[in-house]
Design a protein around this motif. Structure first.
Motif, PDB file in Angstrom:
ATOM      1  N   GLU A  58      -8.752  -1.589 -12.752  1.00  0.00           N
ATOM      2  CA  GLU A  58     -10.366  -1.675 -12.898  1.00  0.00           C
ATOM      3  C   GLU A  58     -10.848  -2.623 -14.146  1.00  0.00           C
ATOM      4  OE1 GLU A  58     -11.575   2.548 -13.291  1.00  0.00           O
ATOM      5  OE2 GLU A  58     -10.867   2.849 -11.332  1.00  0.00           O
ATOM      6  N   LYS A  59     -10.221  -2.585 -15.380  1.00  0.00           N
ATOM      7  CA  LYS A  59     -10.599  -3.643 -16.241  1.00  0.00           C
ATOM      8  C   LYS A  59     -10.374  -5.082 -15.684  1.00  0.00           C
ATOM      9  CE  LYS A  59      -9.232  -0.500 -20.128  1.00  0.00           C
ATOM     10  NZ  LYS A  59      -8.239  -0.227 -21.254  1.00  0.00           N
ATOM     11  N   PHE A  60      -9.196  -5.248 -15.100  1.00  0.00           N
ATOM     12  CA  PHE A  60      -8.950  -6.668 -14.235  1.00  0.00           C
ATOM     13  C   PHE A  60     -10.301  -6.886 -13.399  1.00  0.00           C
ATOM     14  CE2 PHE A  60      -4.668  -8.273 -14.370  1.00  0.00           C
ATOM     15  CZ  PHE A  60      -4.324  -7.476 -15.784  1.00  0.00           C
ATOM     16  N   MET A  88      13.430 -22.043 -16.014  1.00  0.00           N
ATOM     17  CA  MET A  88      12.703 -20.777 -16.429  1.00  0.00           C
ATOM     18  C   MET A  88      11.085 -21.677 -16.437  1.00  0.00           C
ATOM     19  SD  MET A  88      14.321 -18.119 -16.885  1.00  0.00           S
ATOM     20  CE  MET A  88      13.386 -16.994 -17.852  1.00  0.00           C
ATOM     21  N   HIS A  89      10.991 -22.697 -16.613  1.00  0.00           N
ATOM     22  CA  HIS A  89       9.778 -23.192 -16.950  1.00  0.00           C
ATOM     23  C   HIS A  89       8.938 -23.395 -15.646  1.00  0.00           C
ATOM     24  CE1 HIS A  89       9.927 -24.519 -20.975  1.00  0.00           C
ATOM     25  NE2 HIS A  89      11.128 -24.912 -20.786  1.00  0.00           N
ATOM     26  N   GLN A  90       9.791 -23.770 -14.273  1.00  0.00           N
ATOM     27  CA  GLN A  90       9.303 -23.735 -13.079  1.00  0.00           C
ATOM     28  C   GLN A  90       8.917 -22.397 -12.557  1.00  0.00           C
ATOM     29  OE1 GLN A  90      12.209 -26.062 -10.835  1.00  0.00           O
ATOM     30  NE2 GLN A  90      11.570 -27.854 -11.611  1.00  0.00           N
ATOM     31  N   ARG A  91       9.813 -21.460 -13.217  1.00  0.00           N
ATOM     32  CA  ARG A  91       9.411 -19.998 -12.693  1.00  0.00           C
ATOM     33  C   ARG A  91       8.216 -19.498 -13.280  1.00  0.00           C
ATOM     34  NH1 ARG A  91      12.972 -15.048 -14.778  1.00  0.00           N
ATOM     35  NH2 ARG A  91      13.678 -14.170 -12.827  1.00  0.00           N
ATOM     36  N   LYS A  92       7.818 -19.795 -14.574  1.00  0.00           N
ATOM     37  CA  LYS A  92       6.745 -19.233 -15.091  1.00  0.00           C
ATOM     38  C   LYS A  92       5.464 -20.135 -14.433  1.00  0.00           C
ATOM     39  CE  LYS A  92       8.216 -20.101 -19.099  1.00  0.00           C
ATOM     40  NZ  LYS A  92       8.450 -20.264 -20.829  1.00  0.00           N
ATOM     41  N   ALA A  93       5.798 -21.435 -14.140  1.00  0.00           N
ATOM     42  CA  ALA A  93       4.669 -22.280 -13.563  1.00  0.00           C
ATOM     43  C   ALA A  93       4.247 -21.907 -12.404  1.00  0.00           C
ATOM     44  CB  ALA A  93       4.666 -23.520 -13.722  1.00  0.00           C
ATOM     45  N   LYS A  94       5.137 -21.530 -11.436  1.00  0.00           N
ATOM     46  CA  LYS A  94       5.116 -20.957 -10.122  1.00  0.00           C
ATOM     47  C   LYS A  94       4.534 -19.749 -10.130  1.00  0.00           C
ATOM     48  CE  LYS A  94       5.573 -22.074  -5.911  1.00  0.00           C
ATOM     49  NZ  LYS A  94       4.736 -22.965  -5.342  1.00  0.00           N
ATOM     50  N   MET A  95       4.716 -18.805 -11.001  1.00  0.00           N
ATOM     51  CA  MET A  95       4.153 -17.417 -10.733  1.00  0.00           C
ATOM     52  C   MET A  95       2.641 -17.591 -11.123  1.00  0.00           C
ATOM     53  SD  MET A  95       7.185 -15.001 -12.730  1.00  0.00           S
ATOM     54  CE  MET A  95       6.350 -13.643 -12.589  1.00  0.00           C
ATOM     55  N   ALA A  96       2.358 -18.426 -12.294  1.00  0.00           N
ATOM     56  CA  ALA A  96       1.121 -18.566 -13.019  1.00  0.00           C
ATOM     57  C   ALA A  96       0.144 -19.212 -11.658  1.00  0.00           C
ATOM     58  CB  ALA A  96       0.949 -19.534 -14.167  1.00  0.00           C
ATOM     59  N   GLU A  97       0.715 -20.243 -10.673  1.00  0.00           N
ATOM     60  CA  GLU A  97      -0.055 -20.763  -9.759  1.00  0.00           C
ATOM     61  C   GLU A  97      -0.172 -19.723  -8.733  1.00  0.00           C
ATOM     62  OE1 GLU A  97       1.614 -23.393  -5.905  1.00  0.00           O
ATOM     63  OE2 GLU A  97       2.309 -24.043  -8.090  1.00  0.00           O
ATOM     64  N   LEU A  98       0.655 -18.848  -8.288  1.00  0.00           N
ATOM     65  CA  LEU A  98       0.586 -17.950  -7.197  1.00  0.00           C
ATOM     66  C   LEU A  98      -0.369 -16.752  -7.783  1.00  0.00           C
ATOM     67  CD1 LEU A  98       4.061 -17.764  -6.052  1.00  0.00           C
ATOM     68  CD2 LEU A  98       2.037 -18.634  -4.799  1.00  0.00           C
ATOM     69  N   ALA A  99      -0.503 -16.257  -8.965  1.00  0.00           N
ATOM     70  CA  ALA A  99      -1.230 -15.034  -9.559  1.00  0.00           C
ATOM     71  C   ALA A  99      -2.889 -15.283  -9.835  1.00  0.00           C
ATOM     72  CB  ALA A  99      -0.469 -14.504 -10.909  1.00  0.00           C
ATOM     73  N   ASP A 100      -3.475 -14.196  -9.469  1.00  0.00           N
ATOM     74  CA  ASP A 100      -4.930 -14.085  -9.869  1.00  0.00           C
ATOM     75  C   ASP A 100      -5.044 -13.143 -11.037  1.00  0.00           C
ATOM     76  OD1 ASP A 100      -5.666 -15.248  -7.303  1.00  0.00           O
ATOM     77  OD2 ASP A 100      -5.073 -13.379  -6.430  1.00  0.00           O
ATOM     78  N   GLY A 101      -4.039 -12.823 -11.571  1.00  0.00           N
ATOM     79  CA  GLY A 101      -4.068 -11.945 -12.793  1.00  0.00           C
ATOM     80  C   GLY A 101      -2.419 -11.554 -13.222  1.00  0.00           C
ATOM     81  N   LYS A 117      -7.782 -16.184 -15.630  1.00  0.00           N
ATOM     82  CA  LYS A 117      -7.483 -14.890 -14.949  1.00  0.00           C
ATOM     83  C   LYS A 117      -7.191 -14.009 -16.228  1.00  0.00           C
ATOM     84  CE  LYS A 117      -5.370 -18.158 -11.982  1.00  0.00           C
ATOM     85  NZ  LYS A 117      -3.873 -18.729 -11.458  1.00  0.00           N
ATOM     86  N   PRO A 118      -7.338 -12.453 -15.658  1.00  0.00           N
ATOM     87  CA  PRO A 118      -7.087 -11.447 -16.616  1.00  0.00           C
ATOM     88  C   PRO A 118      -5.721 -11.314 -16.912  1.00  0.00           C
ATOM     89  CG  PRO A 118      -7.578 -10.565 -14.310  1.00  0.00           C
ATOM     90  CD  PRO A 118      -7.963 -12.230 -14.294  1.00  0.00           C
ATOM     91  N   LEU A 119      -5.379 -10.715 -18.104  1.00  0.00           N
ATOM     92  CA  LEU A 119      -3.879 -10.353 -18.415  1.00  0.00           C
ATOM     93  C   LEU A 119      -4.077  -9.118 -19.067  1.00  0.00           C
ATOM     94  CD1 LEU A 119      -3.120 -11.753 -21.858  1.00  0.00           C
ATOM     95  CD2 LEU A 119      -4.543 -13.266 -20.189  1.00  0.00           C
TER      96      LEU A 119
END
Length: 191
Positions: free
Chosen positions: A174-176, A87-100, A128-130
């Motif tokens: 739009e807020k992002f 699960m840690h790797q999942r979150k880290a990979k998603m964070a790496e790939l995402a712009d928001g 990054k926006p959230l």
């Protein structure tokens, strides 16, 4: 913005409104040519948003731990499925790939993912926006908790506004686009 990570439930929820609004958000992502990064499942709110982005001609990247691949029923038609070990790797990979990052309705896992990203933003680990897509007022109690944390001085006002909230996908995105990250958290205490 090229990639948005979405945290959401592998269940459908108590009302069809959750699935319908997830589909609306998926359409908005595809029409804006924003790739969806998500947990990789074919069921629940997760499956609904992925199916919609794909049906609208968009791209979807799933990130799923090996041990959940069968339990959450990995989506077989994704643009790309990345299988990780934890699960840690999942979150880290998603964070790496995402712009928001956007949280749609979900359970404790959705909140845990959202709060980790929120905390990382406070600490300056990303800028990054959230946001929360507040379908059916699902996140109203959480927004009230943020207000309470701020009032009780456990959440600084500048970080309170990290969580962008809207019940309409277009307005949230739009807020992002207009998001300006706050300065990094420091720990100067006033006593």
């Amino acid at each position: 913005m090229k990639h948005i990570a979405v945290f959401c439930g592998s269940s459908v929820g108590a009302s069809q409104v959750y699935i319908e609004n997830a589909k609306q958000f998926g359409k908005e992502l595809a029409h804006r040519d924003i790739k969806l990064v998500y947990g990789g499942a074919s069921v629940g709110v997760m499956g609904a948003i992925a199916d919609t982005v794909l049906a609208e001609g968009g791209q979807v990247i799933g990130v799923m731990p090996r041990f959940l691949e069968q339990r959450e029923i990995s989506h077989k038609k994704l643009s790309k499925l990345i299988v990780v070990e934890s699960m840690h790797q999942r979150k880290a990979k998603m964070a790496e790939l995402a712009d928001g990052f956007v949280a749609l309705p979900g359970g404790p896992g959705t909140l845990e993912e959202f709060f980790e990203i929120f905390t990382w933003a406070q600490l300056g680990l990303h800028q990054k926006p959230l946001g929360l897509l507040n379908i059916n007022q699902y996140y109203d109690p959480l927004v009230e908790l943020f207000n309470h944390m701020t009032k009780e001085q456990f959440l600084n006002e500048k970080y309170r506004n990290l969580a962008l909230v809207d019940d309409e996908p277009n307005r949230l995105l739009e807020k992002f686009e207009a998001f300006q990250p706050p300065t990094t958290k420091t720990y100067h205490q006033k006593i």
